[in-house]
Design a protein around this motif. Structure first.
Motif, PDB file in Angstrom:
ATOM      1  N   THR A  14      49.372  37.520  44.839  1.00  0.00           N
ATOM      2  CA  THR A  14      49.464  36.378  44.749  1.00  0.00           C
ATOM      3  C   THR A  14      49.796  35.388  43.731  1.00  0.00           C
ATOM      4  O   THR A  14      50.257  34.364  43.442  1.00  0.00           O
ATOM      5  N   LEU A  15      50.065  36.382  42.106  1.00  0.00           N
ATOM      6  CA  LEU A  15      50.559  36.162  40.971  1.00  0.00           C
ATOM      7  C   LEU A  15      52.147  35.878  41.317  1.00  0.00           C
ATOM      8  O   LEU A  15      52.724  34.784  41.511  1.00  0.00           O
ATOM      9  N   GLN A  31      47.588  18.810  50.066  1.00  0.00           N
ATOM     10  CA  GLN A  31      48.400  19.435  49.759  1.00  0.00           C
ATOM     11  C   GLN A  31      48.121  21.224  49.248  1.00  0.00           C
ATOM     12  O   GLN A  31      48.173  21.115  48.179  1.00  0.00           O
ATOM     13  N   ALA A  32      48.102  21.718  50.205  1.00  0.00           N
ATOM     14  CA  ALA A  32      47.998  23.210  49.745  1.00  0.00           C
ATOM     15  C   ALA A  32      49.563  23.902  48.157  1.00  0.00           C
ATOM     16  O   ALA A  32      50.665  23.207  49.232  1.00  0.00           O
ATOM     17  N   LEU A  33      49.044  24.650  47.412  1.00  0.00           N
ATOM     18  CA  LEU A  33      49.630  24.791  46.602  1.00  0.00           C
ATOM     19  C   LEU A  33      50.048  26.310  46.330  1.00  0.00           C
ATOM     20  O   LEU A  33      50.971  26.509  46.753  1.00  0.00           O
ATOM     21  N   GLY A  93      43.350  33.242  52.549  1.00  0.00           N
ATOM     22  CA  GLY A  93      43.012  32.601  52.888  1.00  0.00           C
ATOM     23  C   GLY A  93      42.676  31.631  52.604  1.00  0.00           C
ATOM     24  O   GLY A  93      42.361  30.249  53.240  1.00  0.00           O
ATOM     25  N   GLU A  94      41.955  30.897  51.553  1.00  0.00           N
ATOM     26  CA  GLU A  94      41.337  30.048  50.999  1.00  0.00           C
ATOM     27  C   GLU A  94      42.498  28.857  49.950  1.00  0.00           C
ATOM     28  O   GLU A  94      43.065  29.948  49.262  1.00  0.00           O
ATOM     29  N   LEU A 112      39.287  34.326  42.895  1.00  0.00           N
ATOM     30  CA  LEU A 112      39.418  35.406  43.243  1.00  0.00           C
ATOM     31  C   LEU A 112      37.989  36.114  43.016  1.00  0.00           C
ATOM     32  O   LEU A 112      37.941  37.025  43.627  1.00  0.00           O
ATOM     33  N   LEU A 113      37.748  35.441  42.017  1.00  0.00           N
ATOM     34  CA  LEU A 113      36.329  35.894  41.625  1.00  0.00           C
ATOM     35  C   LEU A 113      35.427  35.218  42.401  1.00  0.00           C
ATOM     36  O   LEU A 113      34.141  35.644  42.840  1.00  0.00           O
ATOM     37  N   VAL A 114      35.053  34.029  42.813  1.00  0.00           N
ATOM     38  CA  VAL A 114      34.431  33.728  43.548  1.00  0.00           C
ATOM     39  C   VAL A 114      34.650  35.007  45.130  1.00  0.00           C
ATOM     40  O   VAL A 114      33.423  35.232  45.649  1.00  0.00           O
TER      41      VAL A 114
END
Length: 130
Positions: free
Chosen positions: A15-16, A38-40, A45-46, A83-85
């Protein structure tokens, strides 16, 4: 347990790495060309969108000259939060009665605050008449 930690570390590293690529892309083309929805970056999947980043920048009251550096930090914070969610949902904490109650309370407070802000322009004229 160690395998779970290793898997989480690998997911975080991936992810990083994605985050760094997105941040590099943002600095190369600038935020002005990005569309609000727009997705950054995607976290399991979120999507984390330009709108979310802009909201965080506004809440942090970041001035234009610092937006590029702040954007990178805020995207990392958004990724960490997601990630925590994801972990909390996997542990079914979103179904815990105390959590549900806290969410409902926060929602009610936000709606009430929004109503007051929307109608605050009317309040001074009403109080002056008295």
């Amino acid at each position: 347990m160690n395998q779970i930690k290793k898997a989480n570390s690998m997911n975080r590293a991936k992810t990083l790495a994605t985050l760094l690529l997105v941040a590099a892309g943002l600095s190369a083309c600038g935020n002005k060309e990005s569309k609000p929805g727009q997705a950054l970056v995607r976290v399991n999947g979120e999507e984390i969108t330009v709108s979310q980043l802009n909201e965080e920048l506004q809440r942090a009251n970041v001035q234009a000259p610092q937006q590029e550096a702040a954007s990178k930090q805020l995207i990392e914070s958004l990724v960490d939060r997601q990630l925590l969610v994801n972990e909390a949902v996997q542990d079914k904490l979103d179904r815990d009665p105390k959590v549900v109650q806290a969410i409902e309370r926060a929602k009610a407070l936000i709606i009430a605050q929004s109503y007051l802000q929307k109608n605050s322009a009317l309040q001074p004229s009403l109080t002056r008449r008295r």
